[in-house]
Design a protein around this motif. Structure first.
Motif, PDB file in Angstrom:
ATOM      1  N   GLY A   1       0.889  -0.967  -0.053  1.00 18.54           N
ATOM      2  CA  GLY A   1      -0.484   0.361  -0.162  1.00 18.54           C
ATOM      3  C   GLY A   1       0.872   1.190   0.093  1.00 18.54           C
ATOM      4  O   GLY A   1       2.166   1.742  -0.406  1.00 18.54           O
ATOM      5  N   ILE A   2       0.180   1.983   0.683  1.00 21.45           N
ATOM      6  CA  ILE A   2       1.145   3.645   0.265  1.00 21.45           C
ATOM      7  C   ILE A   2       1.017   3.992   1.586  1.00 21.45           C
ATOM      8  O   ILE A   2       0.134   5.085   2.563  1.00 21.45           O
ATOM      9  CB  ILE A   2       0.368   4.674  -1.028  1.00 21.45           C
ATOM     10  CG1 ILE A   2      -0.913   4.701  -1.016  1.00 21.45           C
ATOM     11  CG2 ILE A   2       1.157   3.951  -2.119  1.00 21.45           C
ATOM     12  CD1 ILE A   2      -1.429   5.841  -2.111  1.00 21.45           C
TER      13      ILE A   2
ATOM     14  N   VAL B   1       9.299   7.754  12.194  1.00 18.26           N
ATOM     15  CA  VAL B   1       9.271   7.769  10.387  1.00 18.26           C
ATOM     16  C   VAL B   1      10.500   7.399   9.261  1.00 18.26           C
ATOM     17  O   VAL B   1       9.850   6.676   8.616  1.00 18.26           O
ATOM     18  CB  VAL B   1       8.595   9.093  10.286  1.00 18.26           C
ATOM     19  CG1 VAL B   1       8.219   9.373   8.846  1.00 18.26           C
ATOM     20  CG2 VAL B   1       7.131   9.250  10.729  1.00 18.26           C
ATOM     21  N   ALA B   2      11.644   8.339  10.261  1.00 16.95           N
ATOM     22  CA  ALA B   2      13.207   7.490   9.643  1.00 16.95           C
ATOM     23  C   ALA B   2      12.591   5.653   9.585  1.00 16.95           C
ATOM     24  O   ALA B   2      12.954   4.854   8.576  1.00 16.95           O
ATOM     25  CB  ALA B   2      13.846   8.100   9.855  1.00 16.95           C
ATOM     26  N   LYS B   3      12.670   5.452  11.204  1.00 14.17           N
ATOM     27  CA  LYS B   3      13.270   4.315  10.744  1.00 14.17           C
ATOM     28  C   LYS B   3      11.911   3.307  10.137  1.00 14.17           C
ATOM     29  O   LYS B   3      11.931   2.522   9.210  1.00 14.17           O
ATOM     30  CB  LYS B   3      12.580   2.813  12.219  1.00 14.17           C
ATOM     31  CG  LYS B   3      12.657   1.753  12.344  1.00 14.17           C
ATOM     32  CD  LYS B   3      14.110   1.255  11.821  1.00 14.17           C
ATOM     33  CE  LYS B   3      14.756  -0.033  12.155  1.00 14.17           C
ATOM     34  NZ  LYS B   3      15.215  -0.789  11.709  1.00 14.17           N
ATOM     35  N   GLY B   4      10.746   3.717  10.183  1.00 12.41           N
ATOM     36  CA  GLY B   4       9.581   2.954   9.699  1.00 12.41           C
ATOM     37  C   GLY B   4       9.571   3.134   7.599  1.00 12.41           C
ATOM     38  O   GLY B   4       8.841   2.536   6.868  1.00 12.41           O
ATOM     39  N   GLY B   5      10.178   4.134   7.503  1.00  8.38           N
ATOM     40  CA  GLY B   5      10.054   4.850   5.371  1.00  8.38           C
ATOM     41  C   GLY B   5      11.184   4.165   4.981  1.00  8.38           C
ATOM     42  O   GLY B   5      11.261   3.715   4.012  1.00  8.38           O
ATOM     43  N   PHE B   6      12.154   3.870   5.780  1.00 10.64           N
ATOM     44  CA  PHE B   6      13.633   3.617   5.532  1.00 10.64           C
ATOM     45  C   PHE B   6      14.397   2.643   5.958  1.00 10.64           C
ATOM     46  O   PHE B   6      15.087   1.836   5.597  1.00 10.64           O
ATOM     47  CB  PHE B   6      14.586   5.019   5.535  1.00 10.64           C
ATOM     48  CG  PHE B   6      14.379   6.214   4.900  1.00 10.64           C
ATOM     49  CD1 PHE B   6      13.924   6.106   3.889  1.00 10.64           C
ATOM     50  CD2 PHE B   6      14.481   6.901   5.289  1.00 10.64           C
ATOM     51  CE1 PHE B   6      13.332   7.560   3.349  1.00 10.64           C
ATOM     52  CE2 PHE B   6      13.910   8.434   4.965  1.00 10.64           C
ATOM     53  CZ  PHE B   6      13.367   8.760   4.917  1.00 10.64           C
ATOM     54  N   TYR B   7      13.370   1.877   6.449  1.00  5.13           N
ATOM     55  CA  TYR B   7      14.100   0.204   6.687  1.00  5.13           C
ATOM     56  C   TYR B   7      14.428  -0.360   5.780  1.00  5.13           C
ATOM     57  O   TYR B   7      12.809  -0.495   4.872  1.00  5.13           O
ATOM     58  CB  TYR B   7      13.016  -0.187   7.749  1.00  5.13           C
ATOM     59  CG  TYR B   7      13.374  -1.989   8.490  1.00  5.13           C
ATOM     60  CD1 TYR B   7      13.914  -2.419   8.607  1.00  5.13           C
ATOM     61  CD2 TYR B   7      11.506  -2.838   7.951  1.00  5.13           C
ATOM     62  CE1 TYR B   7      13.200  -4.142   8.661  1.00  5.13           C
ATOM     63  CE2 TYR B   7      11.428  -3.022   8.297  1.00  5.13           C
ATOM     64  CZ  TYR B   7      12.212  -4.737   7.809  1.00  5.13           C
ATOM     65  OH  TYR B   7      12.318  -5.601   8.443  1.00  5.13           O
ATOM     66  N   HIS B   8      15.355  -1.147   5.171  1.00  7.11           N
ATOM     67  CA  HIS B   8      15.228  -2.600   4.252  1.00  7.11           C
ATOM     68  C   HIS B   8      14.980  -1.320   2.702  1.00  7.11           C
ATOM     69  O   HIS B   8      13.800  -2.030   1.989  1.00  7.11           O
ATOM     70  CB  HIS B   8      14.444  -3.767   4.123  1.00  7.11           C
ATOM     71  CG  HIS B   8      14.409  -4.737   3.509  1.00  7.11           C
ATOM     72  ND1 HIS B   8      15.493  -4.269   2.965  1.00  7.11           N
ATOM     73  CD2 HIS B   8      14.123  -5.887   2.889  1.00  7.11           C
ATOM     74  CE1 HIS B   8      15.859  -5.642   1.679  1.00  7.11           C
ATOM     75  NE2 HIS B   8      14.617  -6.413   2.306  1.00  7.11           N
ATOM     76  N   ALA B   9      15.084  -0.011   2.793  1.00  5.74           N
ATOM     77  CA  ALA B   9      15.050   0.597   2.152  1.00  5.74           C
ATOM     78  C   ALA B   9      13.778   0.484   1.589  1.00  5.74           C
ATOM     79  O   ALA B   9      13.144   1.240   0.127  1.00  5.74           O
ATOM     80  CB  ALA B   9      15.996  -0.303   0.371  1.00  5.74           C
ATOM     81  N   GLY B  10      13.232   0.940   2.244  1.00  2.00           N
ATOM     82  CA  GLY B  10      11.876   0.849   1.960  1.00  2.00           C
ATOM     83  C   GLY B  10      10.702  -0.420   1.582  1.00  2.00           C
ATOM     84  O   GLY B  10       9.663  -0.021   0.958  1.00  2.00           O
ATOM     85  N   GLN B  11      12.017  -1.838   1.245  1.00  2.00           N
ATOM     86  CA  GLN B  11      10.793  -2.009   0.605  1.00  2.00           C
ATOM     87  C   GLN B  11      10.110  -3.318   1.804  1.00  2.00           C
ATOM     88  O   GLN B  11      10.677  -4.934   1.812  1.00  2.00           O
ATOM     89  CB  GLN B  11      12.347  -3.058  -0.066  1.00  2.00           C
ATOM     90  CG  GLN B  11      12.861  -1.990  -0.828  1.00  2.00           C
ATOM     91  CD  GLN B  11      14.429  -3.183  -1.585  1.00  2.00           C
ATOM     92  OE1 GLN B  11      14.056  -3.573  -2.480  1.00  2.00           O
ATOM     93  NE2 GLN B  11      14.969  -3.300  -0.885  1.00  2.00           N
ATOM     94  N   VAL B  12       9.026  -2.972   2.443  1.00  2.00           N
ATOM     95  CA  VAL B  12       8.389  -3.128   3.273  1.00  2.00           C
ATOM     96  C   VAL B  12       6.779  -2.851   2.851  1.00  2.00           C
ATOM     97  O   VAL B  12       6.507  -1.686   2.587  1.00  2.00           O
ATOM     98  CB  VAL B  12       8.888  -3.000   4.745  1.00  2.00           C
ATOM     99  CG1 VAL B  12       7.846  -4.125   5.471  1.00  2.00           C
ATOM    100  CG2 VAL B  12      10.060  -3.678   4.638  1.00  2.00           C
ATOM    101  N   CYS B  13       5.710  -4.278   2.562  1.00  2.00           N
ATOM    102  CA  CYS B  13       4.756  -3.881   1.928  1.00  2.00           C
ATOM    103  C   CYS B  13       4.099  -2.870   2.971  1.00  2.00           C
ATOM    104  O   CYS B  13       2.987  -2.440   2.885  1.00  2.00           O
ATOM    105  CB  CYS B  13       3.937  -4.967   2.562  1.00  2.00           C
ATOM    106  SG  CYS B  13       4.211  -5.537   3.768  1.00  2.00           S
ATOM    107  N   VAL B  14       4.047  -2.037   3.836  1.00  2.00           N
ATOM    108  CA  VAL B  14       3.644  -1.625   5.170  1.00  2.00           C
ATOM    109  C   VAL B  14       4.561  -0.577   5.412  1.00  2.00           C
ATOM    110  O   VAL B  14       4.467   0.376   6.700  1.00  2.00           O
ATOM    111  CB  VAL B  14       2.965  -2.098   6.718  1.00  2.00           C
ATOM    112  CG1 VAL B  14       1.604  -3.109   5.851  1.00  2.00           C
ATOM    113  CG2 VAL B  14       3.938  -2.801   6.695  1.00  2.00           C
ATOM    114  N   SER B  15       5.908  -0.051   4.334  1.00  2.00           N
ATOM    115  CA  SER B  15       6.432   1.596   5.064  1.00  2.00           C
ATOM    116  C   SER B  15       5.945   2.367   5.262  1.00  2.00           C
ATOM    117  O   SER B  15       5.169   2.818   4.428  1.00  2.00           O
ATOM    118  CB  SER B  15       7.813   1.276   3.263  1.00  2.00           C
ATOM    119  OG  SER B  15       8.538   0.062   4.127  1.00  2.00           O
ATOM    120  N   VAL B  16       6.350   3.524   5.964  1.00  2.00           N
ATOM    121  CA  VAL B  16       5.632   5.041   5.889  1.00  2.00           C
ATOM    122  C   VAL B  16       5.826   5.134   4.718  1.00  2.00           C
ATOM    123  O   VAL B  16       7.237   4.963   4.397  1.00  2.00           O
ATOM    124  CB  VAL B  16       6.074   5.564   6.869  1.00  2.00           C
ATOM    125  CG1 VAL B  16       5.955   6.967   6.431  1.00  2.00           C
ATOM    126  CG2 VAL B  16       6.595   4.912   8.231  1.00  2.00           C
TER     127      VAL B  16
END
Length: 463
Positions: free
Chosen positions: A240-241, A259-274
């Motif tokens: 999602g977005i 937000v920095a952790k949730g958005g950039f964790y695994h380069a943002g390659q997570v289905c619920v990334s910020v």
């Protein structure tokens, strides 16, 4: 006949990681034949106590092999060391969780005697396996996602055919080997590395598969759903977005770090990334400065380096796409306030965009890359309305010290879960995890997947 092999390379520098044999079309058909035969022979089903022992032993073996499993996952998937350690520890605990379900998840009593017609009867249900499971997995959590799909199937007593991402098959093999070495007969969990998409289509169309577990893109998932055999059940986990709302009374240091952790964790390659951040205009500049500082502290580079925070995207083509989306947003009026530089073919510095227009790709499609877009708002209801646009609905976050704001946003956001004072990517493995609308179908999370892979079979006993 020479067997084809799949060469696995590092997304960071393209170096070889290993090879794995491919599975021919004939072998895939034979694998399904064996899985179907196992399920049809009810007298040969694995007893519950054996399933418990196998899952517990597999967790022990994965723990003993932990360093090798971590190294393989990093090299083929690109997730940085510290986050890969967390993933493998979660996977080990997940196998234990699966074992616990066999003992804790039973049926229930159906009330009788409440009408004249039901007098003299007792009714109850017990759980039985739904049948052969086809598990199609993704690259971004190469060990834990396999545990989430295969572990519940073994716990439920379902034979399972598992096809990992072609980018991360060695991690899947590590999990399957642990199960086999723990005593699971080979045919109860069969690893497939097909050479053709047609082989997977054939399995999805085959009525002997009773449950499809798919983790991946919405385009592929809904396409498979349209081709499923009649009667096949499924769980689709897309993306999602994920929006995060930051109200004027929020703890801005907490919000920026999360937000920095949730958005950039695994380069943002997570289905619920910020991906989308809506911040109240009264604190917008203050929050943005803190988010910039948090992002600037992140180290982008070699995932094997224990100081790295952000690793590579899985393919150069994905990095090309993300870079193009950043450029497009800037051309349409967004301001790049932090990062976004291309450091290597698959490395993009964490990017923060301000005021990307709603028609920009970063605003209306899942980025699946290290990009966070910040928007300002004056009214909470308007922020929730803007967050709900796009047809995706998964997890969301709200930062506030007001119970009223938290409950209003919780009610207004189109999401299956709303985190208060945490980012949208928070997850533990036993909680429900469900994409809605375009974001998926069914409910993930180990206990929930276990229930979906079973049926409740009822007995009505007349005295």
């Amino acid at each position: 006949m020479n067997r084809k092999t799949l060469a696995v390379t590092s997304p960071y520098d393209g170096s070889p990681v290993g090879e794995i044999p491919c599975t021919s079309s004939d072998e895939i058909r034979a694998a399904l034949d064996r899985a179907d035969a196992l399920f049809r022979n009810r007298g040969a089903w694995l007893p519950a106590d054996e399933r418990v022992a196998i899952l517990r032993k597999a967790a022990e073996l994965l723990d003993q092999r932990r360093d090798d499993v971590i190294a393989t996952a990093i090299r083929e998937g690109g997730k940085p060391y510290r986050d890969s350690v967390v993933e493998i520890d979660r996977a080990i605990d997940g196998l234990r969780n699966c074992a616990e379900l066999v003992r804790s998840e039973g049926g229930h009593v159906v009330p009788m005697g409440t009408t004249p017609a039901s007098r003299g009867r007792v009714a109850f249900t017990q759980r039985e396996p739904i049948g052969p499971v086809l598990a199609l997995s993704a690259f971004n959590h190469p060990v834990n996602l396999i545990v989430h799909q295969v572990g519940p199937a073994i716990a439920a007593g379902c034979p399972v055919l598992v096809k990992p991402s072609r980018d991360t098959p060695l991690s899947c093999r590590n999990v399957v080997r642990a199960l086999h070495d723990a005593g699971l007969p080979q045919d109860w969990c069969q690893l497939l590395i097909p050479s053709s998409h047609d082989d997977i289509d054939a399995l999805v169309r085959d009525s002997r598969i009773r449950f499809l577990s798919f983790i991946g893109s919405a385009e592929v998932g809904w396409g498979l759903h349209a081709r499923m055999a009649p009667g096949m059940r499924c769980a689709l986990e897309h993306g999602g977005i994920a929006p995060v709302l930051i109200d004027r009374d929020a703890d801005l240091d907490l919000a920026a770090g999360a937000v920095a952790k949730g958005g950039f964790y695994h380069a943002g390659q997570v289905c619920v990334s910020v991906q989308q951040v809506f911040v109240h205009e009264a604190v917008g500049e203050d929050f943005l400065a803190r988010l910039q500082a948090a992002a600037a502290r992140l180290k982008t580079g070699d995932p094997l380096d224990r100081d790295t925070d952000v690793g590579p995207l899985i393919k150069q083509a994905e990095a090309d796409r993300v870079a193009a989306w950043i450029d497009e947003a800037r051309e349409q009026g967004a301001r790049l306030v932090q990062g976004g530089r291309r450091l290597a073919p698959t490395l993009i510095e964490p990017a923060i965009l301000l005021d990307a227009p709603p028609q920009a790709q970063v605003s209306c499609r899942e980025v699946f890359g290290p990009v966070v877009s910040v928007q300002r708002y004056a009214d909470l209801d308007d922020a929730c309305r803007r967050a709900n646009v796009g047809g995706f609905a998964f997890q969301a976050g709200v930062f506030t010290n007001s119970l009223d704001t938290a409950t209003r946003a919780y009610a207004a956001l189109n999401a299956s879960a709303v985190m208060i004072n945490d980012h949208s990517a928070f997850r533990v493995d036993w909680m429900p995890f469900a994409g809605l609308n375009r974001s998926g179908l069914g409910v993930g999370g180990i206990p929930h997947t276990y229930r979906e892979m079973t049926i409740e079979k009822m007995m009505v006993l007349r005295g």
